[in-house]
Enzyme design. Sequence first.
Site, PDB file in Angstrom:
ATOM      1  N   GLU A   1       2.970   1.324   5.061  1.00 19.43           N
ATOM      2  CA  GLU A   1       1.727   1.567   5.761  1.00 19.43           C
ATOM      3  C   GLU A   1       0.786   0.347   5.499  1.00 19.43           C
ATOM      4  O   GLU A   1      -0.192   0.251   6.670  1.00 19.43           O
ATOM      5  CB  GLU A   1       1.118   2.438   4.821  1.00 19.43           C
TER       6      GLU A   1
ATOM      7  N   ASP B   1       1.817   5.198  -0.020  1.00 18.90           N
ATOM      8  CA  ASP B   1       1.326   6.321   0.844  1.00 18.90           C
ATOM      9  C   ASP B   1       1.401   7.694   0.066  1.00 18.90           C
ATOM     10  O   ASP B   1       2.786   8.383   0.060  1.00 18.90           O
ATOM     11  CB  ASP B   1       2.048   6.375   2.082  1.00 18.90           C
TER      12      ASP B   1
ATOM     13  N   LYS C   1       1.054  -1.285  -0.176  1.00 23.72           N
ATOM     14  CA  LYS C   1      -0.126   0.104   0.012  1.00 23.72           C
ATOM     15  C   LYS C   1       1.022   1.367   0.098  1.00 23.72           C
ATOM     16  O   LYS C   1       1.473   1.336   0.881  1.00 23.72           O
ATOM     17  CB  LYS C   1      -0.995   0.117   1.077  1.00 23.72           C
TER      18      LYS C   1
END
Length: 350
Positions: free
Chosen positions: A206, A65, A63
């Site tokens: 993240e 950011d 993921k």
Amino acid sequence: MTKPPKSKPLLRDAEAPIRSRPRKKRNPSQPALPFDPMPDRTEPALAVLKQRPPARGFCWEIKWDGYRVHVHIEPGRVRVLTRGGHDWSHRFPAIVKAATDLGPATIILDGEAVMFDEAGRSDFGLLQASLGASGKAPGKLVSPAVMMAFDLIYFDGHDLRGVEYSSRRHLLEDLLEGKEGAIRLSEIIDADPVTILDHACELGLEGIVGKQVDSVYRSGRTGDWIKCKCVQSEAFLVVGYEPSTGTSGGFASLLLAAYYGDALKYVGSVGTGFKQTKTSDLRAMMDKLAWTRKRPPVEYNGARKVVWVLPTLIAEIEYRAWTSDGKLRHPAFKGLREVQDNAAVYRVDE
């Protein structure tokens, strides 16, 4: 007996050479006419938050950011669109240059504009700083950000939103394989998702995102995409600040609110994560948004001195959990989100 009709000769002159009908020359201004109309804009597919990843049926990746963007590539034009549909091509010149090099095919890429820290992790704060998040030159500064591409929505005249994810992914990998410039492939990690998440958290990332292998591309939070985070991170409205007692021109903490039905609800304050050089700029921005009504924008029973502001600024806040009375536990400020990014402000369940 009836005589059969006479057949017509294929050619009037049997000895003449066979020639096809003359064809008009291709219009050079239309090098590739699409089979499917290229959408002017597509609402992005969004991931639903899950505490733990399911074991089967999903492909997993890191993921990122940063800012969610769609890159539209057409003959003679490239657009980098935010979630709100605003064209930020002028703010991401490196991405535009890399997109131009991918042409001339018509393409819509889905991905995240990011900047990396020294450890190779995507850093939202660095990205914000490169875009002038301090408010000195909003909408004018440019960023050396790169795009981590994770889906292909349109390619060479074909709308791929109705095609299953595994096939879209195959086309995306063929398109970006070996690319190390400002548009890069977000790699699929072939391993147990629980193990991937554990390693991501150990590395300070993240979290991870999973996409259902046989799903088509559907806008919004449909459950086709899911995300598992190492720490929670959401967008909240800034509704006030507590003035600093030590230094002038700064503040001790920001007061935050989330949507609660048609109203706003106070969800706590954040006093960490600010860079010393940016607090005065943020304080100046808030002072321009002074709240002039008698009642504050949220219900507040605290005893601290608070300067209330119009709920206009959107802050990205990292936190660990929620307290029993509905406040953020261990929040930290990550940066301001811009209105053009159309970040979804957190909504508290009624």
